[in-house]
Design an enzyme around this catalytic site. Sequence first.
Site, PDB file in Angstrom:
ATOM      1  N   HIS A 115      48.648  42.233  46.608  1.00  0.00           N
ATOM      2  CA  HIS A 115      47.786  41.988  45.694  1.00  0.00           C
ATOM      3  C   HIS A 115      48.007  40.562  45.686  1.00  0.00           C
ATOM      4  O   HIS A 115      49.433  39.442  45.463  1.00  0.00           O
ATOM      5  CB  HIS A 115      48.348  42.326  44.290  1.00  0.00           C
ATOM      6  CG  HIS A 115      47.238  41.624  43.093  1.00  0.00           C
ATOM      7  ND1 HIS A 115      46.765  42.996  42.116  1.00  0.00           N
ATOM      8  CD2 HIS A 115      47.773  40.774  42.172  1.00  0.00           C
ATOM      9  CE1 HIS A 115      45.770  42.005  41.652  1.00  0.00           C
ATOM     10  NE2 HIS A 115      47.409  40.823  41.756  1.00  0.00           N
ATOM     11  N   ASN A 170      33.851  36.450  44.637  1.00  0.00           N
ATOM     12  CA  ASN A 170      33.518  35.783  42.643  1.00  0.00           C
ATOM     13  C   ASN A 170      34.996  35.683  42.628  1.00  0.00           C
ATOM     14  O   ASN A 170      35.955  35.715  43.125  1.00  0.00           O
ATOM     15  CB  ASN A 170      33.204  36.536  42.566  1.00  0.00           C
ATOM     16  CG  ASN A 170      31.732  36.889  43.015  1.00  0.00           C
ATOM     17  OD1 ASN A 170      31.147  36.055  43.229  1.00  0.00           O
ATOM     18  ND2 ASN A 170      32.251  38.014  42.754  1.00  0.00           N
ATOM     19  N   HIS A 199      39.087  39.918  46.966  1.00  0.00           N
ATOM     20  CA  HIS A 199      38.107  41.031  47.225  1.00  0.00           C
ATOM     21  C   HIS A 199      37.039  39.713  47.681  1.00  0.00           C
ATOM     22  O   HIS A 199      36.092  38.997  47.740  1.00  0.00           O
ATOM     23  CB  HIS A 199      37.619  42.342  46.810  1.00  0.00           C
ATOM     24  CG  HIS A 199      37.011  41.789  45.160  1.00  0.00           C
ATOM     25  ND1 HIS A 199      37.645  41.701  44.678  1.00  0.00           N
ATOM     26  CD2 HIS A 199      35.231  41.645  45.161  1.00  0.00           C
ATOM     27  CE1 HIS A 199      36.532  41.230  42.955  1.00  0.00           C
ATOM     28  NE2 HIS A 199      35.912  41.423  43.718  1.00  0.00           N
TER      29      HIS A 199
END
Length: 118
Positions: A44, A82, A95
């Site tokens: 993560h 983004n 991502h």
Amino acid sequence: MCLFCKIVNKEIPANVILENDEFLAFHDINPKAPVHILVIPKVHIDSFNEVDGSMMQKMTEFIQDVSKEVHINKSGYRVITNIGDNGGQEIKHLHFHVLGGAKLKWEHFSDSDPQGHF
Ligand code: 5GP
Ligand code: ZN
């Protein structure tokens, strides 16, 4: 645990295209182009703001491999990440969108004055 960590842990199913020890590529559930793949690190990381250069080096090669796997490397494609609220990031796990399979549009992203920020 975030949604993409759950996909890494196979708690949520995904249509996987390619994976290795560090990265996973799967189809976006709501495709915005004929080919719309998400590439994520298995660990993560909140966003592009937090990723280090050594991981990006490996991520770049993985994205190139994904483009070959789905045969868009020659026709062309777009890679987008983004970041944060203004970037429109909905899932706070780094991502990369890999988009292709057709000629993509390129339009204004905001109604705001393009010169206004500076
Ligand atoms: P963002 O807006 O954060 O840059 O992009 C998140 C992306 O994740 C969106 O394109 C959205 O369609 C996709 N997405 C959201 N939930 C799921 C899911 O459960 N599975 C898959 N495969 N994609 C998802
Ligand atoms: Zn996560």
